[in-house]
Scaffold this motif. Sequence first.
Motif, short mmCIF file in Angstrom:
data_model
loop_
_atom_site.label_atom_id
_atom_site.label_comp_id
_atom_site.label_asym_id
_atom_site.label_seq_id
_atom_site.Cartn_x
_atom_site.Cartn_y
_atom_site.Cartn_z
N ASP A 1 0.89 -1.30 0.06
CA ASP A 1 -0.27 0.44 0.19
C ASP A 1 0.56 0.98 0.65
O ASP A 1 0.85 2.95 0.26
CB ASP A 1 -1.19 -0.35 1.32
N PHE A 2 2.36 1.08 0.10
CA PHE A 2 3.35 1.71 -0.56
C PHE A 2 3.66 3.29 0.88
O PHE A 2 3.24 4.78 0.38
CB PHE A 2 2.93 3.21 -1.16
N GLY A 3 3.19 2.56 2.56
CA GLY A 3 3.27 3.13 3.27
C GLY A 3 2.63 4.48 3.52
O GLY A 3 1.52 4.77 2.69
N GLU A 4 3.18 4.91 4.37
CA GLU A 4 2.36 6.73 5.12
C GLU A 4 3.10 7.59 5.09
O GLU A 4 3.21 8.72 5.01
CB GLU A 4 2.20 6.48 6.88
N GLN A 5 4.16 7.71 4.26
CA GLN A 5 5.05 9.13 4.23
C GLN A 5 5.25 9.80 3.20
O GLN A 5 6.71 9.87 2.13
CB GLN A 5 6.83 8.03 4.54
N GLY A 6 4.75 9.31 1.87
CA GLY A 6 4.64 9.94 0.51
C GLY A 6 4.47 11.16 1.26
O GLY A 6 3.63 11.82 1.09
N PRO A 7 5.42 12.26 0.03
CA PRO A 7 5.70 13.78 0.25
C PRO A 7 4.43 14.36 -0.63
O PRO A 7 3.84 14.30 -1.19
CB PRO A 7 7.08 13.18 -1.04
N ARG A 8 3.74 14.58 0.06
CA ARG A 8 2.87 15.89 -0.08
C ARG A 8 3.70 17.18 -1.26
O ARG A 8 2.07 17.88 -1.63
CB ARG A 8 2.30 16.40 0.87
N ALA A 9 4.73 17.29 -1.03
CA ALA A 9 4.83 18.55 -1.96
C ALA A 9 6.60 18.00 -2.54
O ALA A 9 6.66 17.12 -2.34
CB ALA A 9 5.55 19.54 -0.93
N ASN A 10 6.50 18.58 -3.22
CA ASN A 10 7.35 18.37 -4.75
C ASN A 10 9.45 18.72 -3.54
O ASN A 10 9.00 20.07 -2.71
CB ASN A 10 7.85 19.76 -5.23
#
Length: 470
Positions: free
Chosen positions: A320-329
């Motif tokens: 599920d690709f975890g929980e820490q995907g960045p919200r901004a570039n």
Amino acid sequence: MNTKKLLSVAFLALLLGSSCKNDAYRDLEETAENGVQFTSTIAGNSTTRVSGNSWDKDDAIGVFMKQGTGFSNVIAGNKKYVTSGNGNFSATGSDIINYPNEGAVDFIAYYPYVEQLSNGIAEVNISNQSNQSAIDLLYSNNATGYNKDSGIAKLDFKHMLSKVELNITAGPGVSSLAGLTVAYQDIFSQTTLDLSNGSFSPSNSPANILAKVSTGTTGTLVEAILIPGPYGSKNVVFTVGGNTFTWKLPANMTLESGMKYSHSIQLRTEAGITKAVAIGETTITDWIIVPGSSHVIDKDKEPIKPIDPVGVEQMFFEEDFGEQGPRANPRGRFATYTDFKNKTVKYSDLYTDSWADIRQTSTMDTHVWFPANRTTGMKIENINAAGYTKLRMTYEQAANGNNADISALKIKINGVNYPTSGTLGGQNQFSEVAIDGIASAANLTVEVSTQAAENKTGYRIDNIKIFGTK
């Protein structure tokens, strides 16, 4: 991570035949503006259910409007109401319920919705634990005394079954938890729920039930949704690395409806003695808190034959690709991202000059993004599929545009292309895609790619799951 819509609770055949209307029922046009609408909570925690941390788009409940005791006077029966994901429910067409012109009414609702029931009885079967949302039975009977001037009705759902979570770690003498199976032996597997009053029938059909096992970063989570009742002296058998570990449940142990029990368990061997140690206080998220306890279980006096899961489909891989995907570039490059759910497989880019990335947004949890007008791809290697046949894979796909072509994302498994077809829904709305007939192999490599000429909108992928039958 949210688990998108997966509905398959074992309910069968039509409640009360058809919707009936009494003389006071309002003869209104069936429109959402005229019909009854609902908001909801679950076990006191707003818009929360077991299969994820929020209601998902298109989750559906069944609703009954009635007067009097039980189902003695059902005005509208088993109507399908759907949420956009915010916990508010409405219906369309013939499923719309209108208040009667006179008198108060009560509402009974359940989740997940099924089209047919028989005599107000919901049949429950918990034998297959691989999809927890499919057997999480929710029920609401709090909405009473409403009338045409009441406005939106509030449904307070509660979990009708029990849940047990075991957090497993490897102790001395246990080198790995890979391949762990956990079986609850000789427990209740089937029952029925009378929707008119929320009562269960006596449970029957004892069976050995395999729990859902999910490998994490520091341990392994074992989940089981079980039928409430006495479980004293029942055995829970852990099998890993050719060894079995047996936990005999306390003689007075009873699982109660709506309760969630959580224990920490360490599997270990000492000087040839096999033990399972359960330590810690029970915790809970959206279910009711239950006091915990500690247990130490000595080795098996006689070898326990593991349950043979032949013929039972199991989910053996989930990402599920975890929980820490960045919200901004800058976004997280797929090959260098570190918060994947699985740590035993290899993640890499298919192309070195243009790659997929990991991100989340204010409305979407962490997923993989394939930018528009680029040739990009991702690869997952070393997925252990040893011993499984009848392989199939599901994943959720969305596009940054309306009615995009599903086939723009190409799926290759162990070098074989598996074509997909169809059209996605609205912009950034996830749809589940299923691939069946995957060739059996001890290890799997999954590649997902898109070509610049075909990717005109940008695509997203989430919640990759692979199932197989032993």
